[in-house]
Design a protein around this motif. Structure first.
Motif, PDB file in Angstrom:
ATOM      1  N   LYS A 300       0.763  -1.330   0.011  1.00 47.61           N
ATOM      2  CA  LYS A 300      -0.075   0.124  -0.057  1.00 47.61           C
ATOM      3  C   LYS A 300       1.026   1.200  -0.050  1.00 47.61           C
ATOM      4  CE  LYS A 300      -4.211  -1.772   2.260  1.00 47.61           C
ATOM      5  NZ  LYS A 300      -4.965  -1.474   3.323  1.00 47.61           N
ATOM      6  N   SER A 301       1.987   1.146   0.826  1.00 40.50           N
ATOM      7  CA  SER A 301       2.918   2.467   0.877  1.00 40.50           C
ATOM      8  C   SER A 301       3.469   2.511  -0.637  1.00 40.50           C
ATOM      9  CB  SER A 301       3.810   2.153   1.744  1.00 40.50           C
ATOM     10  OG  SER A 301       4.857   1.814   1.440  1.00 40.50           O
ATOM     11  N   VAL A 302       3.787   1.442  -1.213  1.00 40.13           N
ATOM     12  CA  VAL A 302       4.517   1.672  -2.436  1.00 40.13           C
ATOM     13  C   VAL A 302       3.413   2.137  -3.542  1.00 40.13           C
ATOM     14  CG1 VAL A 302       5.272   0.221  -4.721  1.00 40.13           C
ATOM     15  CG2 VAL A 302       6.046  -0.543  -2.215  1.00 40.13           C
ATOM     16  N   LEU A 303       2.069   2.021  -3.449  1.00 37.56           N
ATOM     17  CA  LEU A 303       1.092   2.466  -4.178  1.00 37.56           C
ATOM     18  C   LEU A 303       1.046   3.946  -4.136  1.00 37.56           C
ATOM     19  CD1 LEU A 303      -1.256   2.103  -6.177  1.00 37.56           C
ATOM     20  CD2 LEU A 303      -2.663   1.451  -4.020  1.00 37.56           C
ATOM     21  N   ALA A 304       0.837   4.337  -2.743  1.00 36.54           N
ATOM     22  CA  ALA A 304       0.747   5.473  -2.190  1.00 36.54           C
ATOM     23  C   ALA A 304       1.792   6.362  -2.808  1.00 36.54           C
ATOM     24  CB  ALA A 304       0.390   5.709  -0.624  1.00 36.54           C
ATOM     25  N   LYS A 305       2.962   6.125  -2.525  1.00 38.99           N
ATOM     26  CA  LYS A 305       4.267   6.717  -3.158  1.00 38.99           C
ATOM     27  C   LYS A 305       4.419   6.918  -4.574  1.00 38.99           C
ATOM     28  CE  LYS A 305       7.655   4.980   0.538  1.00 38.99           C
ATOM     29  NZ  LYS A 305       8.850   4.196   0.790  1.00 38.99           N
ATOM     30  N   GLN A 316       6.422  17.111  -2.521  1.00 32.91           N
ATOM     31  CA  GLN A 316       5.165  16.975  -1.708  1.00 32.91           C
ATOM     32  C   GLN A 316       5.168  15.556  -1.158  1.00 32.91           C
ATOM     33  OE1 GLN A 316       3.550  19.039  -0.280  1.00 32.91           O
ATOM     34  NE2 GLN A 316       3.133  20.876  -1.756  1.00 32.91           N
ATOM     35  N   LEU A 317       5.677  14.543  -2.080  1.00 35.72           N
ATOM     36  CA  LEU A 317       5.865  13.194  -1.694  1.00 35.72           C
ATOM     37  C   LEU A 317       6.547  13.145  -0.274  1.00 35.72           C
ATOM     38  CD1 LEU A 317       5.445   9.996  -1.770  1.00 35.72           C
ATOM     39  CD2 LEU A 317       7.304  10.101  -3.430  1.00 35.72           C
ATOM     40  N   LEU A 318       7.562  13.678  -0.237  1.00 35.51           N
ATOM     41  CA  LEU A 318       8.503  13.627   0.910  1.00 35.51           C
ATOM     42  C   LEU A 318       7.794  14.197   2.216  1.00 35.51           C
ATOM     43  CD1 LEU A 318      12.031  14.632  -0.566  1.00 35.51           C
ATOM     44  CD2 LEU A 318      11.368  12.241   0.256  1.00 35.51           C
ATOM     45  N   ALA A 319       6.997  15.242   1.864  1.00 38.20           N
ATOM     46  CA  ALA A 319       6.063  15.904   2.982  1.00 38.20           C
ATOM     47  C   ALA A 319       5.151  14.820   3.681  1.00 38.20           C
ATOM     48  CB  ALA A 319       5.693  17.284   2.222  1.00 38.20           C
ATOM     49  N   ALA A 320       4.515  14.075   2.726  1.00 39.84           N
ATOM     50  CA  ALA A 320       3.613  13.257   3.006  1.00 39.84           C
ATOM     51  C   ALA A 320       4.030  12.174   3.824  1.00 39.84           C
ATOM     52  CB  ALA A 320       2.690  12.707   1.737  1.00 39.84           C
ATOM     53  N   GLU A 321       5.309  11.855   3.528  1.00 35.08           N
ATOM     54  CA  GLU A 321       6.100  10.667   4.335  1.00 35.08           C
ATOM     55  C   GLU A 321       6.313  11.295   5.561  1.00 35.08           C
ATOM     56  OE1 GLU A 321       7.933   7.780   0.817  1.00 35.08           O
ATOM     57  OE2 GLU A 321       9.002   9.728   1.156  1.00 35.08           O
ATOM     58  N   ARG A 322       6.769  12.365   5.635  1.00 32.54           N
ATOM     59  CA  ARG A 322       7.336  13.045   6.820  1.00 32.54           C
ATOM     60  C   ARG A 322       6.263  13.156   7.983  1.00 32.54           C
ATOM     61  NH1 ARG A 322      10.152  16.813   3.973  1.00 32.54           N
ATOM     62  NH2 ARG A 322       8.451  18.390   4.002  1.00 32.54           N
ATOM     63  N   ILE A 323       4.834  13.411   7.361  1.00 30.43           N
ATOM     64  CA  ILE A 323       3.650  13.645   8.143  1.00 30.43           C
ATOM     65  C   ILE A 323       3.199  12.483   8.854  1.00 30.43           C
ATOM     66  CG2 ILE A 323       1.402  14.636   8.344  1.00 30.43           C
ATOM     67  CD1 ILE A 323       2.153  16.493   6.092  1.00 30.43           C
ATOM     68  N   THR A 324       3.346  11.414   7.940  1.00 32.54           N
ATOM     69  CA  THR A 324       3.083   9.932   8.369  1.00 32.54           C
ATOM     70  C   THR A 324       3.962   9.585   9.504  1.00 32.54           C
ATOM     71  OG1 THR A 324       2.188   9.674   6.012  1.00 32.54           O
ATOM     72  CG2 THR A 324       2.664   7.606   7.294  1.00 32.54           C
ATOM     73  N   GLU A 325       5.234   9.762   9.260  1.00 35.99           N
ATOM     74  CA  GLU A 325       6.176   9.461  10.305  1.00 35.99           C
ATOM     75  C   GLU A 325       5.950  10.111  11.566  1.00 35.99           C
ATOM     76  OE1 GLU A 325       9.019   7.041  10.061  1.00 35.99           O
ATOM     77  OE2 GLU A 325       7.839   6.453   8.480  1.00 35.99           O
ATOM     78  N   PHE A 326       5.633  11.369  11.562  1.00 35.47           N
ATOM     79  CA  PHE A 326       5.359  12.172  12.748  1.00 35.47           C
ATOM     80  C   PHE A 326       4.201  11.610  13.443  1.00 35.47           C
ATOM     81  CE2 PHE A 326       3.134  16.439  14.162  1.00 35.47           C
ATOM     82  CZ  PHE A 326       3.820  16.370  15.244  1.00 35.47           C
ATOM     83  N   SER A 338       5.337  23.688   7.041  1.00 36.86           N
ATOM     84  CA  SER A 338       4.488  23.473   5.837  1.00 36.86           C
ATOM     85  C   SER A 338       3.848  22.392   6.240  1.00 36.86           C
ATOM     86  CB  SER A 338       5.013  23.694   4.434  1.00 36.86           C
ATOM     87  OG  SER A 338       6.130  22.471   4.525  1.00 36.86           O
ATOM     88  N   ASP A 339       4.358  21.079   6.771  1.00 37.28           N
ATOM     89  CA  ASP A 339       3.757  19.790   7.026  1.00 37.28           C
ATOM     90  C   ASP A 339       2.420  20.148   7.897  1.00 37.28           C
ATOM     91  OD1 ASP A 339       5.916  18.863   5.466  1.00 37.28           O
ATOM     92  OD2 ASP A 339       6.751  18.259   7.042  1.00 37.28           O
ATOM     93  N   LEU A 340       2.695  20.776   8.806  1.00 37.40           N
ATOM     94  CA  LEU A 340       1.639  21.066   9.815  1.00 37.40           C
ATOM     95  C   LEU A 340       0.722  21.998   9.487  1.00 37.40           C
ATOM     96  CD1 LEU A 340       3.936  21.789  13.003  1.00 37.40           C
ATOM     97  CD2 LEU A 340       2.626  19.849  12.599  1.00 37.40           C
TER      98      LEU A 340
END
Length: 422
Positions: A300-305, A316-326, A338-340
């Protein structure tokens, strides 16, 4: 010239709902570089994920050496396509349509190459020809080729006609002829041999093929992609909380990313075939291992990426991954302001606050707790976090709790989050 057996590739990936005269089309695209088109009516300021499959097919054809044409329906959007709509569309103003046309055109430009020499994508607007035609000429030169008897028996129209409380206006009924004329003009002026669209567009595509055959005696082709329906019966792209848009200002890249992370398990491998460019053989191997080592979550994460990268780009992909990790792995070090802001936009519930007495009040205000007593018990049981840090006693907020001086993340357990915006 083209990818080996492009049509078979599309079929293997589940990207074909219906196709006309497949053998002849196969021979044509294997021996020639063709022009094909897909139309998009600007009925809103953004496309949504229901539009992704036609765009991906256009991209695949371009990668195989063919010329994709995007037709923006500046004229047809003034009418509105009635195909499988329960009610008549709201008629939009010309000013709105012009603004939306500009925004949608920019969105589409990210999917195709408009600068390559041999088969650059082309973007057109059908108001170019409809602005020049008068009603009498249209009725004489186009309308005479269409039988009302056949038109009203098409499923998309019949569903409206059999509802006496709604019916269908002549305005909407005429849409079919307008789209048919689009295909005719594109065939005449731009040598377009193939139209693609969603499965609900088959009636309109067939009308275009009919008109071209009657007026020009030429064989042209139609290809439709499946309409993806969720288990709740809703079209793919529609959710209980609204449409998943391609515009980052309407659906944040984080929410977009999470949409794909939360699809049903049964869809994962079909969607990897449809929406990504990963080889089918690799996807099949992944599917064989889906019950081992949490493989399906990883896929699922491969698909989302892949899809977030395609639509929103690497930043924006990196931002989405950062927020997910957060949120889910409690990694706060790399989080950006900007993530917040994305989280505030539509990622998690939030509220604007000025003064809050203490953590218990904040938990009640955020609905993470129903009362101060329940909030106190949650804190004492070590289930509450502030900015990913566990809190074991009631807490008075200070500037240290305000990320970038503006945001405080409250969490109850691993899945329930709330953003305080100071």
């Amino acid at each position: 010239m083209s990818e080996f057996n492009l049509i078979q590739t599309l079929r293997n990936r589940g990207l074909i709902s219906y196709i006309t005269n497949e053998d002849n089309l196969n021979k044509l695209i294997e021996s020639n570089s063709i022009s094909l088109y897909c139309g998009f009516d600007p009925t809103d300021e953004s496309l949504h994920i229901g539009h992704l499959l036609p765009l991906i097919i256009l991209k695949r054809f371009q990668m195989a050496g063919h010329k994709p044409i995007i037709l923006i329906g500046g004229a047809t959007s003034l009418i509105g396509d009635p195909s499988f709509k329960k009610e008549e569309r709201f008629l939009n103003t010309i000013d709105n349509i012009n603004q939306w046309t500009e925004k949608i055109s920019k969105q589409i430009s990210h999917f195709l190459d408009f600068t390559c020499i041999k088969n650059s994508a082309l973007l057109l607007n059908n108001n170019i020809w409809f602005d020049k035609i008068n009603i009498l000429s249209f009725l004489r030169d186009v309308g005479k080729y269409f039988s009302i008897n056949k038109m009203i028996n098409r499923a998309a129209i019949k569903k409206r006609i059999i509802r006496p409380d709604r019916g269908i206006s002549f305005t909407e009924f005429s849409y079919n002829l307008l789209q048919a004329y689009d295909f005719f003009i594109l065939n005449q002026e731009y040598q377009v041999n193939l139209q693609i669209g969603g499965a609900d567009q088959w009636g309109n595509i067939a009308s275009g093929m009919h008109l071209i055959n009657k007026k020009s005696k030429k064989e042209v082709y139609g290809l439709t992609v499946p309409l993806l329906i969720q288990s709740n019966g809703m079209k793919f792209g529609k959710t209980e909380s609204g449409t998943i848009w391609l515009d980052a200002n309407k659906t944040s890249p984080y929410k977009f990313y999470q949409f794909w992370m939360n699809i049903e398990d049964s869809n994962v491998y079909d969607f990897l075939k449809m929406f990504t460019f990963i080889k089918v053989s690799e996807i099949n191997i992944r599917e064989q291992k889906k019950f081992t080592n949490n493989q399906i979550v990883h896929d699922k994460s491969v698909l989302a990426k892949h899809i977030t990268l395609l639509v929103h780009g690497k930043k924006q992909l990196l931002a989405a991954e950062r927020i997910t990790e957060f949120l889910f792995s409690k990694k706060i070090i790399d989080i950006q302001e900007s993530d917040l802001q994305q989280l505030r936009q539509d990622g998690i519930p939030s509220i604007q606050v000025n003064n809050i007495k203490d953590l218990q009040e904040a938990l009640v205000l955020s609905s993470l707790a129903k009362s101060r007593t329940q909030a106190k018990n949650m804190i004492m049981s070590n289930s509450i976090s502030i900015n990913t840090q566990r809190i074991s006693k009631n807490h008075i907020f200070n500037n240290h709790d305000k990320l970038f001086g503006k945001f405080t993340l409250l969490s109850r357990g691993k899945k329930h989050h709330f953003l305080l915006c100071w």
